[in-house]
Motif scaffolding. Sequence first.
Motif, PDB file in Angstrom:
ATOM      1  N   GLY A   1      -3.849  78.828  -7.855  1.00 55.65           N
ATOM      2  CA  GLY A   1      -3.004  77.643  -7.953  1.00 55.65           C
ATOM      3  C   GLY A   1      -3.554  76.542  -8.841  1.00 55.65           C
ATOM      4  N   LYS A   2      -4.558  76.831  -9.664  1.00 56.39           N
ATOM      5  CA  LYS A   2      -5.174  75.817 -10.520  1.00 56.39           C
ATOM      6  C   LYS A   2      -4.312  75.542 -11.751  1.00 56.39           C
ATOM      7  CE  LYS A   2      -9.207  75.779  -8.230  1.00 56.39           C
ATOM      8  NZ  LYS A   2      -9.758  74.600  -7.539  1.00 56.39           N
ATOM      9  N   ASP A   3      -4.262  74.284 -12.183  1.00 58.35           N
ATOM     10  CA  ASP A   3      -3.725  73.954 -13.502  1.00 58.35           C
ATOM     11  C   ASP A   3      -4.753  74.373 -14.542  1.00 58.35           C
ATOM     12  OD1 ASP A   3      -1.625  72.858 -12.180  1.00 58.35           O
ATOM     13  OD2 ASP A   3      -1.758  70.871 -13.095  1.00 58.35           O
ATOM     14  N   LEU A   4      -4.274  74.907 -15.682  1.00 64.20           N
ATOM     15  CA  LEU A   4      -5.187  75.433 -16.687  1.00 64.20           C
ATOM     16  C   LEU A   4      -4.921  74.842 -18.067  1.00 64.20           C
ATOM     17  CD1 LEU A   4      -5.281  79.270 -15.865  1.00 64.20           C
ATOM     18  CD2 LEU A   4      -6.929  77.528 -15.198  1.00 64.20           C
ATOM     19  N   LEU A   5      -5.996  74.514 -18.745  1.00 61.09           N
ATOM     20  CA  LEU A   5      -5.946  74.161 -20.162  1.00 61.09           C
ATOM     21  C   LEU A   5      -6.815  75.189 -20.867  1.00 61.09           C
ATOM     22  CD1 LEU A   5      -5.262  72.341 -22.570  1.00 61.09           C
ATOM     23  CD2 LEU A   5      -7.205  70.892 -21.940  1.00 61.09           C
ATOM     24  N   ALA A   6      -6.180  76.123 -21.606  1.00 65.41           N
ATOM     25  CA  ALA A   6      -6.905  77.258 -22.163  1.00 65.41           C
ATOM     26  C   ALA A   6      -6.884  77.232 -23.683  1.00 65.41           C
ATOM     27  CB  ALA A   6      -6.295  78.568 -21.672  1.00 65.41           C
ATOM     28  N   LYS A   7      -8.063  77.308 -24.254  1.00 62.77           N
ATOM     29  CA  LYS A   7      -8.196  77.413 -25.706  1.00 62.77           C
ATOM     30  C   LYS A   7      -8.688  78.810 -26.026  1.00 62.77           C
ATOM     31  CE  LYS A   7     -10.982  75.827 -29.623  1.00 62.77           C
ATOM     32  NZ  LYS A   7     -11.525  77.160 -29.950  1.00 62.77           N
ATOM     33  N   GLY A   8      -8.011  79.460 -26.925  1.00 63.01           N
ATOM     34  CA  GLY A   8      -8.423  80.810 -27.298  1.00 63.01           C
ATOM     35  C   GLY A   8      -7.950  81.175 -28.683  1.00 63.01           C
ATOM     36  N   ARG A   9      -8.689  82.036 -29.322  1.00 66.08           N
ATOM     37  CA  ARG A   9      -8.397  82.467 -30.679  1.00 66.08           C
ATOM     38  C   ARG A   9      -7.064  83.204 -30.728  1.00 66.08           C
ATOM     39  NH1 ARG A   9     -12.853  85.863 -31.485  1.00 66.08           N
ATOM     40  NH2 ARG A   9     -11.612  87.326 -30.291  1.00 66.08           N
ATOM     41  N   THR A  10      -6.397  83.160 -31.870  1.00 70.25           N
ATOM     42  CA  THR A  10      -5.169  83.903 -32.094  1.00 70.25           C
ATOM     43  C   THR A  10      -5.402  85.379 -31.804  1.00 70.25           C
ATOM     44  OG1 THR A  10      -4.438  82.368 -33.794  1.00 70.25           O
ATOM     45  CG2 THR A  10      -3.446  84.542 -33.817  1.00 70.25           C
ATOM     46  N   GLY A  11      -4.510  85.965 -30.987  1.00 72.96           N
ATOM     47  CA  GLY A  11      -4.633  87.382 -30.666  1.00 72.96           C
ATOM     48  C   GLY A  11      -5.534  87.688 -29.490  1.00 72.96           C
ATOM     49  N   CYS A  12      -5.958  86.639 -28.747  1.00 74.22           N
ATOM     50  CA  CYS A  12      -6.908  86.872 -27.645  1.00 74.22           C
ATOM     51  C   CYS A  12      -6.206  87.203 -26.334  1.00 74.22           C
ATOM     52  CB  CYS A  12      -7.804  85.655 -27.459  1.00 74.22           C
ATOM     53  SG  CYS A  12      -6.955  84.203 -26.807  1.00 74.22           S
ATOM     54  N   GLY A  13      -4.859  87.158 -26.307  1.00 75.25           N
ATOM     55  CA  GLY A  13      -4.138  87.534 -25.089  1.00 75.25           C
ATOM     56  C   GLY A  13      -3.718  86.353 -24.233  1.00 75.25           C
ATOM     57  N   LYS A  14      -3.498  85.186 -24.858  1.00 78.79           N
ATOM     58  CA  LYS A  14      -3.116  83.993 -24.078  1.00 78.79           C
ATOM     59  C   LYS A  14      -1.776  84.182 -23.370  1.00 78.79           C
ATOM     60  CE  LYS A  14      -3.398  80.897 -27.408  1.00 78.79           C
ATOM     61  NZ  LYS A  14      -3.917  81.640 -28.577  1.00 78.79           N
ATOM     62  N   THR A  15      -0.828  84.875 -24.022  1.00 82.73           N
ATOM     63  CA  THR A  15       0.501  85.053 -23.415  1.00 82.73           C
ATOM     64  C   THR A  15       0.404  85.806 -22.093  1.00 82.73           C
ATOM     65  OG1 THR A  15       1.485  85.090 -25.637  1.00 82.73           O
ATOM     66  CG2 THR A  15       2.838  85.873 -23.816  1.00 82.73           C
ATOM     67  N   GLY A  16      -0.354  86.899 -22.086  1.00 76.95           N
ATOM     68  CA  GLY A  16      -0.538  87.642 -20.839  1.00 76.95           C
ATOM     69  C   GLY A  16      -1.280  86.844 -19.789  1.00 76.95           C
ATOM     70  N   ALA A  17      -2.150  85.923 -20.236  1.00 70.27           N
ATOM     71  CA  ALA A  17      -2.956  85.129 -19.305  1.00 70.27           C
ATOM     72  C   ALA A  17      -2.109  84.220 -18.435  1.00 70.27           C
ATOM     73  CB  ALA A  17      -3.991  84.300 -20.076  1.00 70.27           C
ATOM     74  N   PHE A  18      -0.948  83.757 -18.966  1.00 72.07           N
ATOM     75  CA  PHE A  18      -0.101  82.921 -18.093  1.00 72.07           C
ATOM     76  C   PHE A  18       1.095  83.701 -17.539  1.00 72.07           C
ATOM     77  CE2 PHE A  18       1.463  81.719 -22.436  1.00 72.07           C
ATOM     78  CZ  PHE A  18       2.801  82.095 -22.321  1.00 72.07           C
ATOM     79  N   LEU A  19       1.578  84.726 -18.242  1.00 70.55           N
ATOM     80  CA  LEU A  19       2.734  85.468 -17.735  1.00 70.55           C
ATOM     81  C   LEU A  19       2.385  86.293 -16.499  1.00 70.55           C
ATOM     82  CD1 LEU A  19       4.647  86.855 -20.867  1.00 70.55           C
ATOM     83  CD2 LEU A  19       5.492  85.234 -19.153  1.00 70.55           C
ATOM     84  N   ILE A  20       1.237  86.949 -16.520  1.00 72.84           N
ATOM     85  CA  ILE A  20       0.882  87.852 -15.411  1.00 72.84           C
ATOM     86  C   ILE A  20       0.789  87.110 -14.074  1.00 72.84           C
ATOM     87  CG2 ILE A  20      -0.973  89.313 -14.495  1.00 72.84           C
ATOM     88  CD1 ILE A  20      -1.411  90.318 -17.373  1.00 72.84           C
ATOM     89  N   PRO A  21       0.034  85.993 -13.964  1.00 66.34           N
ATOM     90  CA  PRO A  21      -0.010  85.310 -12.664  1.00 66.34           C
ATOM     91  C   PRO A  21       1.329  84.708 -12.250  1.00 66.34           C
ATOM     92  CG  PRO A  21      -1.198  84.031 -14.338  1.00 66.34           C
ATOM     93  CD  PRO A  21      -0.883  85.367 -14.937  1.00 66.34           C
ATOM     94  N   ILE A  22       2.095  84.205 -13.213  1.00 64.82           N
ATOM     95  CA  ILE A  22       3.406  83.628 -12.877  1.00 64.82           C
ATOM     96  C   ILE A  22       4.330  84.704 -12.319  1.00 64.82           C
ATOM     97  CG2 ILE A  22       5.520  82.671 -13.887  1.00 64.82           C
ATOM     98  CD1 ILE A  22       3.747  80.984 -15.733  1.00 64.82           C
ATOM     99  N   MET A  23       4.382  85.852 -12.988  1.00 63.03           N
ATOM    100  CA  MET A  23       5.283  86.919 -12.539  1.00 63.03           C
ATOM    101  C   MET A  23       4.812  87.522 -11.220  1.00 63.03           C
ATOM    102  SD  MET A  23       6.199  88.633 -16.248  1.00 63.03           S
ATOM    103  CE  MET A  23       7.543  89.638 -15.654  1.00 63.03           C
ATOM    104  N   HIS A  24       3.501  87.576 -11.014  1.00 61.48           N
ATOM    105  CA  HIS A  24       2.980  88.049  -9.719  1.00 61.48           C
ATOM    106  C   HIS A  24       3.444  87.135  -8.587  1.00 61.48           C
ATOM    107  CE1 HIS A  24       0.176  89.342  -6.586  1.00 61.48           C
ATOM    108  NE2 HIS A  24      -0.110  88.054  -6.419  1.00 61.48           N
TER     109      HIS A  24
END
Length: 546
Positions: A44-67
């Motif tokens: 349940g934490k709010d997240l501010l995530a910095k990551g290189r292009t292509g590092c998988g940021k989209t999956g990092a927020f979609l997976i927990p939300i959809m779960h």
Amino acid sequence: MGDDKVVQFEEMGLDNRLLKSIKLLGWKEPTMIQEKAIPLALEGKDLLAKGRTGCGKTGAFLIPIMHQILSNKKYDSNQSISAIILAPTKELCRQIFIHAKDLNHCSSNAIRIVDLNEGESEKSLKPILIEKPDIVISTPSRLLKHLKIGNLDGVKEGLKFLVADEADLMFSFGYEADMKEVLSLILPSYGCQCFLTSATLNAEALELKKLVLNNPVTLKLEEPDLLESGKLTQYHVKCEDDEKFVILSAMFKLNLLRGKTIIFVNNVNQCYKIKLFLEQFGVRSCVLNSELPIKSRCFAVEQFNRGTYDIIVANDEICLENIETTKKTSKKKKKRDIYEECSNVSRGIDFQYVSNVINFDFPLTFNSYVHRVGRTARGCQDTEGTALSLISIKELPRFELMKDRLETGSSFKPYVFRMEELEPFRYRCRDALRAITGIAIKEARIKEIKREILSSEKLKSYLKEHPKDFKVLTQDKALGTTKQKFDHLKHVPEYIIPPTLQGAIPSTSVRKRHVDGGSIKYETQSHQVKRRKRNRKKGKDPLEFV
């Protein structure tokens, strides 16, 4: 050693349906950002995530939300808009939508997902939005339009997740006012879990952080801007402007590049110039033109990803409307700052399995270089990649600054071309470029715009009611791409191939000499086979011209 072990998806307590979808997507293990972000998000934490292009940021927020949505559906039958995902461009919204649909595949589409940019108008999406989809994906401006006409009534009551993807671009695209208004209309008084992701944490991202995040966990992964040299190899060639075309033609005709290639330039005209140039040599490519509608741009990317084209030419030109908007909101900023902040086509687009990136025009900014090169050797696709920068004298200062900033000057390997061996290609390139005039480039652009007009669903009814306008579009003079066609450029005679590269190109492209009636002619090997068959029928000796 135990601390180095990657936490697998199966160990995160995710819904089994999600795990099956992840397996079908071929994601063998979480990327670094996914490994860190998903467990925190599930807490349940709010997240501010910095990551290189292509590092998988989209999956990092979609997976927990959809779960969480799948888990809630087990106990709560009330349908509501649970998550809103904001992105700065329509292309990025579409990519997020596709990722979400793929992750939803094994749950029998239990999660309803809608991209607000897909509809022709706000009214056409109203019946879908009345049903309250679980996840809504949109740009800030399109979401605001739907909010104002009442298509998203009651969103405040059920919203549990808010995502701002590529957060640093939200304000740079002139979305500052829209973002503030959107947040006032959708954020519940009790708050919701928020995710901000970005490739760079600049002033705009931090400003947005103040507006939406509550005591967030900041994930600033300790990784270089670019991939380790083991997966990404960076080359450079110092050359004159005209030599860039010589090198480009030689690389494709001599088969020096294997796999899918993106050629980056700095403006739209250059896109079409390179496309027309490659056509003269029989090399097929498509153009990703930022001026065309979203569906056309996405179609070009899909053709490239499907393998219809192995070469795509993309421009980093900043749309004028974005510059004007940024100027109004940042009058005190220098022009260079505006170019640094605005986005370009190299960012946010999901080019798949790219083997080579060619910087035909060296990028104007550091961020642009990082995002361009990030199109290849992407971690989620487990591929190696090559980046080649063609650097003219006027671009050298930018190149030197880039090396200093990356602090990896040694990774820029010189790609050694013996230009004297490519002298025959220089003459051929002059022939090709002579035919590609400014008028030819203009006509090629007009031809593509006309095609868009004729295929536009919005204009079909208008053209039916105005047959004269339709006649003008369809019976206008034929637009030629070039004034001259040099068919001989499509084949590579044996005698112009450098000795060190003999045998490197496909045999069907090589022209061999034979004597016919006292004159010397050139033909490909496929033509040789056909000629021999004809000679056999005529009773001639089949070995006569071998």
